[in-house]
Enzyme design. Structure first.
Site, mmCIF file in Angstrom:
data_model
loop_
_atom_site.group_PDB
_atom_site.id
_atom_site.type_symbol
_atom_site.label_atom_id
_atom_site.label_comp_id
_atom_site.label_asym_id
_atom_site.label_seq_id
_atom_site.Cartn_x
_atom_site.Cartn_y
_atom_site.Cartn_z
ATOM 1 C CE LYS A 1 40.333 49.068 31.218
ATOM 2 N NZ LYS A 1 39.972 49.598 32.540
ATOM 3 C CD GLU B 1 46.423 33.861 34.714
ATOM 4 O OE1 GLU B 1 45.881 33.221 35.623
ATOM 5 O OE2 GLU B 1 47.317 33.377 33.989
ATOM 6 C CB CYS C 1 41.211 34.977 41.267
ATOM 7 S SG CYS C 1 42.970 35.095 41.628
ATOM 8 C CD GLU D 1 35.131 34.875 40.809
ATOM 9 O OE1 GLU D 1 34.700 35.626 39.917
ATOM 10 O OE2 GLU D 1 36.348 34.659 40.978
HETATM 11 P P1 NAD Z 1 36.296 42.784 35.409
HETATM 12 O O1 NAD Z 1 36.321 41.674 34.439
HETATM 13 O O2 NAD Z 1 35.015 43.452 35.667
HETATM 14 O O3 NAD Z 1 37.328 43.927 34.970
HETATM 15 C C1 NAD Z 1 38.690 43.661 34.726
HETATM 16 C C2 NAD Z 1 39.257 44.700 33.774
HETATM 17 O O4 NAD Z 1 38.618 44.546 32.503
HETATM 18 C C3 NAD Z 1 39.017 46.137 34.197
HETATM 19 O O5 NAD Z 1 40.180 46.892 33.906
HETATM 20 C C4 NAD Z 1 37.864 46.567 33.304
HETATM 21 O O6 NAD Z 1 37.822 47.951 33.066
HETATM 22 C C5 NAD Z 1 38.190 45.816 32.027
HETATM 23 N N1 NAD Z 1 37.065 45.608 31.106
HETATM 24 C C6 NAD Z 1 35.747 45.597 31.382
HETATM 25 N N2 NAD Z 1 35.039 45.379 30.239
HETATM 26 C C7 NAD Z 1 35.945 45.244 29.233
HETATM 27 C C8 NAD Z 1 35.842 44.995 27.835
HETATM 28 N N3 NAD Z 1 34.666 44.821 27.233
HETATM 29 N N4 NAD Z 1 36.967 44.898 27.113
HETATM 30 C C9 NAD Z 1 38.186 45.027 27.698
HETATM 31 N N5 NAD Z 1 38.336 45.291 29.018
HETATM 32 C C10 NAD Z 1 37.233 45.384 29.787
HETATM 33 O O7 NAD Z 1 36.912 42.187 36.776
HETATM 34 P P2 NAD Z 1 37.087 42.895 38.171
HETATM 35 O O8 NAD Z 1 35.762 43.045 38.841
HETATM 36 O O9 NAD Z 1 37.972 44.083 38.054
HETATM 37 O O10 NAD Z 1 37.948 41.764 38.951
HETATM 38 C C11 NAD Z 1 37.375 40.676 39.573
HETATM 39 C C12 NAD Z 1 37.437 39.439 38.701
HETATM 40 O O11 NAD Z 1 38.786 39.183 38.323
HETATM 41 C C13 NAD Z 1 36.982 38.182 39.423
HETATM 42 O O12 NAD Z 1 36.235 37.382 38.557
HETATM 43 C C14 NAD Z 1 38.293 37.498 39.781
HETATM 44 O O13 NAD Z 1 38.201 36.105 39.983
HETATM 45 C C15 NAD Z 1 39.129 37.830 38.601
HETATM 46 N N6 NAD Z 1 40.543 37.732 38.947
HETATM 47 C C16 NAD Z 1 41.255 36.686 38.442
HETATM 48 C C17 NAD Z 1 42.589 36.541 38.794
HETATM 49 C C18 NAD Z 1 43.418 35.405 38.267
HETATM 50 O O14 NAD Z 1 44.634 35.486 38.341
HETATM 51 N N7 NAD Z 1 42.834 34.352 37.745
HETATM 52 C C19 NAD Z 1 43.186 37.464 39.649
HETATM 53 C C20 NAD Z 1 42.422 38.524 40.136
HETATM 54 C C21 NAD Z 1 41.102 38.649 39.765
#
Ligand code: NAD
Length: 508
Positions: free
Chosen positions: A192, A267, A301, A401
């Site tokens: 997804k 991650e 990130c 963050e």
């Molecule tokens: P997010 O957590 O809002 O969403 C990530 C994914 O999770 C999306 O596909 C979203 O639809 C899904 N999601 C949302 N609620 C959910 C639930 N209850 N159950 C299952 N899935 C759900 O993050 P974002 O805004 O898309 O991305 C930014 C964040 O990601 C930042 O915190 C960033 O640091 C982190 N990030 C981490 C890494 C890493 O490798 N550590 C890499 C990239 C981004």
């Protein structure tokens, strides 16, 4: 701001019609049963980029069932590593051939610069190729000295059905840090992407079919975190969840997965520091700090949101960073020379500004930026390169963050203080130090609480090198052989040779 470098719109390369992104289940593209779609408006250009099928429970159930069947009947999990590698290598070739189309839509959906998107999509092909090479390396242990009548081996097997949930900031890249490794291990998958950037993941379905991946081995469901991601995290037919995203959602996923005790690899976010010592090459360090904070408009990130600089050089070093910041090319993501594009949503741009204004109200000094950025001919969903000094560790901007182009500057006198400041975070994704003294670099590297440490560089990464976070930046590792191992289960096999087993029950 007059003295920034801003590239205005070329007015070119906007889509004539939106891309229609559909679910990919059991090898076939399908719409949602209720016909629902979600629109993605480009954060930079305000145009409709894509319309994506909006999945619900029934589509997610079908995708999970397809992945389960495909795993259990062995159409992929029982293939030789050589056969799996051949398919993954073909996918890599196809990604390279489609690199420009993938990059164009990735730029429009995310707001990132087109040159960067090309690099990410091309680089993703290398991840697929590397994962293909690992498919042929699965091996366990053998134990030959347990006694003359015993031979034991430890086998590695694919863990099963893996749910892969990805964020919007590096859609195709992060997908490629997970999916080919899971497939190389012999797993089947349900994927997804973020609802904001669904298209490049959906486009992959065609490439998987063309490369000869059997139907059902990889299924793609588009839609919101709830219900799609939530069901992918809790469903009893799923064996593992591999998630990249915010720490908050990561915690939800961990809870959702706990009922069935499925494996979870996370991650998550970061609050990454670069420490600068007085003996460092300050020009190189300033360039790396500038890159670290503005890359992907700080929505990364691994972004350097904290500069921890020695007091003696702080003023001069910050002046260098400010000068470089003014030369970073912000602007239209479709302009070939742009280095920093748009902020992903208006809400997120407001959140960034809120952090900056709060910090200023608490005594931080804004030495550059500190406001939304207007880019002629595009839109206002941009943020100025921003540098805040006089930041203290208790301010929200020093520990949350922010996920924007905002650098917080903190100062120190001793290496111990620098390490303490660096570790003063609930996050532990990455950290770096700049010094020409190898002892200082090693001392910092051993004591810094982060999954990746960079010395005299920043954000150099390789498919071979594991990536992941400590503390609330995550659990498990991605890419490299460690990332590959996450998708393998260990099975011990103990064999008795020659009917030598003593009976437990005596009958006379
Ligand atoms: P997010 O957590 O809002 O969403 C990530 C994914 O999770 C999306 O596909 C979203 O639809 C899904 N999601 C949302 N609620 C959910 C639930 N209850 N159950 C299952 N899935 C759900 O993050 P974002 O805004 O898309 O991305 C930014 C964040 O990601 C930042 O915190 C960033 O640091 C982190 N990030 C981490 C890494 C890493 O490798 N550590 C890499 C990239 C981004």
């Amino acid at each position: 701001m007059k003295d920034l470098t801003i590239l205005t719109s070329t007015g070119q390369d906007l889509p004539q019609a939106p891309f229609m992104a559909r679910h990919f289940i059991d090898g076939t593209y399908v719409d949602s049963a209720d016909g629902q779609v979600s629109d993605r408006i480009s954060p930079s250009h305000g145009v409709l980029v894509s319309q994506a099928a909006l999945g619900g429970v029934s589509e997610t159930e079908k995708a999970i069932a397809a992945a389960r069947t495909a795993f259990d009947d062995g159409r992929w999990s029982r293939l030789s590593g050589k056969s799996r590698a051949a398919v993954l290598t073909k996918v890599a070739d196809l990604i390279e051939a489609k690199q420009d189309q993938l990059a164009h839509i990735e730029t429009l959906e995310s707001g990132k610069p087109i040159s960067q998107a090309r690099g990410e999509c091309g680089g993703a092909a290398d991840l697929w190729r590397f994962a293909a090479s690992l498919a042929r390396t699965v091996q366990g242990d053998s134990h030959n000295t347990l006694g003359p009548d015993i031979l034991a081996t430890v086998l590695k097997e694919p863990i099963g059905v893996v749910s892969i949930i990805t964020p919007w900031n590096f859609p195709f890249w992060i997908l490629s840090q997970k999916l080919p490794f899971a497939l190389a291990a012999g797993c089947t998958c349900v994927v997804k992407p973020s609802e904001m950037t669904p298209s490049t993941t959906a486009m992959l379905g065609d490439l998987l079919n063309e490369a000869g991946l059997p139907a059902g081995v990889c299924n793609i469901i588009l839609g919101h975190g709830d219900p799609v991601g939530a069901l992918m995290s809790s469903h009893p037919s799923v064996d593992m969840v591999s998630f990249t995203g915010s720490t908050n959602v990561g915690k939800h996923i961990s809870k959702a997965a706990s009922d069935t005790l499925k494996k979870v690899a996370l991650e998550l976010g970061g609050k990454n520091p670069q420490v600068v010592m007085p003996d460092a090459d300050l020009d190189e360090a300033a360039d790396a700090v500038t890159f670290g904070i503005y890359f992907n408009a700080g929505q990364c990130c691994n972004g350097t949101s904290r500069l921890i600089v020695h007091e003696d050089i702080a003023e001069a070093f910050v002046a260098k960073v400010v000068t470089l910041s003014k030369n970073v090319r912000f602007g239209d993501p479709l302009h070939p020379d742009t280095q920093v594009g748009a902020i992903v949503t208006p809400d997120h741009a407001e959140k960034i500004d809120g952090y900056v204004q709060n910090a200023i109200a608490q005594g931080a000094i804004c030495v550059l930026g500190g406001a939304p950025l207007h880019v002629d001919g595009v839109g206002t969903q941009f943020y100025q390169p921003t540098v805040l000094t006089n930041v203290s560790p208790d301010m929200a901007i020093a520990h949350d963050e922010v996920f924007g182009p905002v650098l917080s500057v903190l100062t120190f006198q001793t290496l111990d203080e620098a390490i303490a400041l660096s570790n003063n975070s609930t996050y532990g994704l990455s950290a770096g130090i700049w010094s020409n003294n190898v002892h200082t670099c090693l001392e910092f590297s051993r004591r810094a609480e982060a999954g990746t440490i960079w010395t005299n560089t920043w954000m150099d990464g390789f498919p071979e090198i594991a990536f992941g976070g400590m503390k609330q930046s995550g659990q498990g590792r991605e890419i490299g052989s460690y990332g590959f191992e996450e998708f393998l289960e260990v099975k011990s096999l103990v064999m008795r040779i020659g009917q030598s087993r003593e009976p437990w029950v005596t009958t006379s």
